[in-house]
Design an enzyme around this catalytic site. Structure first.
Site, PDB file in Angstrom:
ATOM      1  N   LYS A  36       0.835  -1.231   0.056  1.00  0.00           N
ATOM      2  CA  LYS A  36      -0.098  -0.064  -0.038  1.00  0.00           C
ATOM      3  C   LYS A  36       0.959   1.368   0.002  1.00  0.00           C
ATOM      4  CE  LYS A  36      -1.555   1.663   3.861  1.00  0.00           C
ATOM      5  NZ  LYS A  36      -1.528   3.213   4.416  1.00  0.00           N
ATOM      6  N   ASN A  37       1.820   1.256   0.971  1.00  0.00           N
ATOM      7  CA  ASN A  37       2.525   2.524   1.118  1.00  0.00           C
ATOM      8  C   ASN A  37       3.435   2.966  -0.185  1.00  0.00           C
ATOM      9  OD1 ASN A  37       1.527   3.077   3.249  1.00  0.00           O
ATOM     10  ND2 ASN A  37       3.319   2.558   4.618  1.00  0.00           N
ATOM     11  N   PRO A  70       2.866  16.677  11.144  1.00  0.00           N
ATOM     12  CA  PRO A  70       3.049  17.988  10.175  1.00  0.00           C
ATOM     13  C   PRO A  70       3.718  17.817   8.989  1.00  0.00           C
ATOM     14  CG  PRO A  70       4.605  18.145  12.043  1.00  0.00           C
ATOM     15  CD  PRO A  70       3.755  16.882  12.125  1.00  0.00           C
ATOM     16  N   VAL A  71       3.578  18.574   7.944  1.00  0.00           N
ATOM     17  CA  VAL A  71       4.327  18.539   6.717  1.00  0.00           C
ATOM     18  C   VAL A  71       5.543  19.387   6.520  1.00  0.00           C
ATOM     19  CG1 VAL A  71       2.647  17.089   5.465  1.00  0.00           C
ATOM     20  CG2 VAL A  71       2.387  19.734   5.447  1.00  0.00           C
ATOM     21  N   ASP A  72       5.975  19.951   7.316  1.00  0.00           N
ATOM     22  CA  ASP A  72       6.859  21.161   7.410  1.00  0.00           C
ATOM     23  C   ASP A  72       8.179  20.938   6.702  1.00  0.00           C
ATOM     24  OD1 ASP A  72       6.957  19.348   9.673  1.00  0.00           O
ATOM     25  OD2 ASP A  72       8.861  20.521  10.347  1.00  0.00           O
ATOM     26  N   ILE A 108       8.386   7.239  16.879  1.00  0.00           N
ATOM     27  CA  ILE A 108       7.970   7.826  15.366  1.00  0.00           C
ATOM     28  C   ILE A 108       6.898   8.669  15.684  1.00  0.00           C
ATOM     29  CG2 ILE A 108       7.506   7.552  12.840  1.00  0.00           C
ATOM     30  CD1 ILE A 108      10.603   6.233  13.711  1.00  0.00           C
ATOM     31  N   ARG A 122      -8.644  -0.043   4.399  1.00  0.00           N
ATOM     32  CA  ARG A 122      -7.565   0.979   3.836  1.00  0.00           C
ATOM     33  C   ARG A 122      -6.233   0.194   3.451  1.00  0.00           C
ATOM     34  NH1 ARG A 122      -6.576   6.241   6.839  1.00  0.00           N
ATOM     35  NH2 ARG A 122      -5.250   6.567   5.354  1.00  0.00           N
TER      36      ARG A 122
END
Ligand code: UD1
Length: 421
Positions: A22-23, A124-126, A330, A400
């Site tokens: 999936k990933n 976050p996606v910083d 993580i 999913r």
């Protein structure tokens, strides 16, 4: 909403074919936005996250055709007709942020809704954004959307990631393929899914080296072309089913499994008492007469112990001999399965990012509920060995990420069914 009911019924035996990852698919599919030619992916798992990605890519201008009952998907994007990834899709699936790099690289303008938090933490996606800025992208945050512009195209650069984020490495790797000049990405993630992405991009004409190490070098090219690529094996699905004979007893073979993609995990299982044999067809895993012993586990980026197998490991350690310490490094909030396992009789003490699990003789079936994908499957695993009936609610999480989960468990003799409630 559907539930899954499991009756603990002793040892398992048989074989399970492991699906494509999936990933990996969730980054290989957006990579198809980088070219106007068709990109065909085979060995794609049939999951709701793949449907969501199809929906997202279609909204951007990708034409999609499927074969082999959805396992082969051809993605063609003659042009990007819409550069905005809408909140309605992004909120369903955080990996949607992976369209940002490809759209900005090919189209020079992109807008993607910020994904926001999720059950396992703030996420976050910083790092994605700082890396894109280093590649020359101008960013603005307006009304919850990241607006990106690079009218003159991206410029190769050297960028060191502050943390080896999987998603940021993927976004920056895809973006840099069409940048002018050389990009050096340092402290990148080394997961097999990153290597799989680099393999796909190279077969589309990209010039990439160093994938699988901590530094990736990308020589930008003018355009990329179409290709066909087989999605790598899902190491998390593999690791999940490896737990079944260790929890319930017995022996199973995981077809397509390879030790190399899960080495540190395999070592921990062996330390706990598992027997793992690599064959030409995959991996054979057995508990036979051995007892499972307590082990200490710390999750780490690849090649360390994967955070995506921490919940399943906790389910195993609930009935191990002795006390185990699990450190989650993580994600900050990834022990939500612990109180559910406690409902089944487990002895778990969570303190911040550490869980102390003291093994008990036997779990008892109970109604339980999970808030994320890996937590859900850990409750099924616990149910395999529990006395009586375990009822897992909110199974849409499983859809999913686990293809045919009920029939795969059934094929090794588990007493499991899905019911509508
Ligand atoms: C991917 C996987 C997920 C897995 C995770 C870690 C996919 C679709 N998902 O998620 O199953 O659990 O890797 O192996 O491949 N972070 C930041 N800033 C960023 C990016 C990340 O602070 O810009 C933090 C996150 O909040 C998290 C940690 O870094 O605490 C790891 O995130 P990352 O490696 O990016 O995971 P994902 O790519 O989201």
């Amino acid at each position: 909403m559907d539930s899954i009911i499991i009756q603990g019924n002793g040892p398992v035996s048989g074989e399970i074919p492991i699906s494509g990852a999936k990933n990996a698919a969730l980054t290989l599919m957006p990579a198809a936005l980088l070219t106007d030619e068709p990109v065909t992916l085979t060995n794609v798992p049939r999951l709701s996250d793949i449907k969501t990605t199809n929906e997202l890519l279609q909204s951007l201008g990708t034409k999609i055709s499927m074969k082999d009952d959805g396992q082969s998907i051809t993605l063609t994007t003659p042009e990007i007709t819409n550069h905005l990834a809408h909140y309605d899709i992004v909120r369903k699936m955080r990996a949607s942020i992976l369209v940002l790099g490809p759209i900005i690289a090919r189209h020079g303008i992109a807008a993607v809704s910020l994904p926001g938090g999720c059950a396992i933490g703030a996420r976050p996606v910083d790092i994605h954004l700082k890396g894109l800025e280093a590649l020359g992208v101008n960013l603005d945050l307006i009304d919850g959307y990241v607006h990106a512009k690079a009218p003159k195209g991206l410029k190769g650069t050297t960028y060191e990631l502050p943390f080896a984020s999987v998603g940021a490495t993927e976004n920056l790797l895809m973006a840099a393929t069409l940048a002018k000049g050389t990009t050096v990405l340092k402290n990148v993630a080394r997961e097999p899914e990153i290597v799989d992405l680099a393999v796909l991009l190279r077969s589309m004409g990209a010039n990439i080296s160093g994938d699988g190490s901590t530094e990736i070098i990308i020589e930008g090219v003018e355009t990329l072309h179409g290709t066909t690529h087989k999605v790598v094996t899902d190491r998390i699905e593999l690791g999940t089913y490896m737990m079944a004979p260790l929890i319930a007893g017995g022996e199973i073979e995981l077809l397509g499994g390879k030790r190399q993609i899960l080495e540190s995990f395999c070592q921990k299982l062996e330390e706990a008492g598992a027997q793992i044999t690599e064959t030409t067809r995959g991996l054979i895993v057995a508990r036979k007469n051995a007892n499972i012993h307590a082990v200490n586990v710390t999750t780490e980026p690849f090649p360390g112990f994967p955070t995506d197998l921490q919940a399943q490991m906790m389910a195993l350690l609930c009935t191990a001999e002795g006390t185990s310490v699990l450190n989650e490094t993580i994600f900050e909030n990834r022990f939500m399965h612990a109180p559910e396992l406690v409902r089944m009789g487990a002895n778990i003490d969570v303190q911040g990012g550490t869980a102390i699990v003291t093994g008990i003789k036997e779990l008892r079936g109970a109604p339980v509920m999970a808030t994320d994908l890996r937590a859900s499957v850990s409750l099924i695993l616990a149910g395999l060995a529990a006395k009586g009936e375990t009822r897992v609610a909110r199974v849409y999480h499983l859809d999913r990420g686990y293809e045919k989960v009920v029939s795969k468990f059934r094929s090794i003799g588990a007493n499991i069914e899905r019911i509508k409630e």
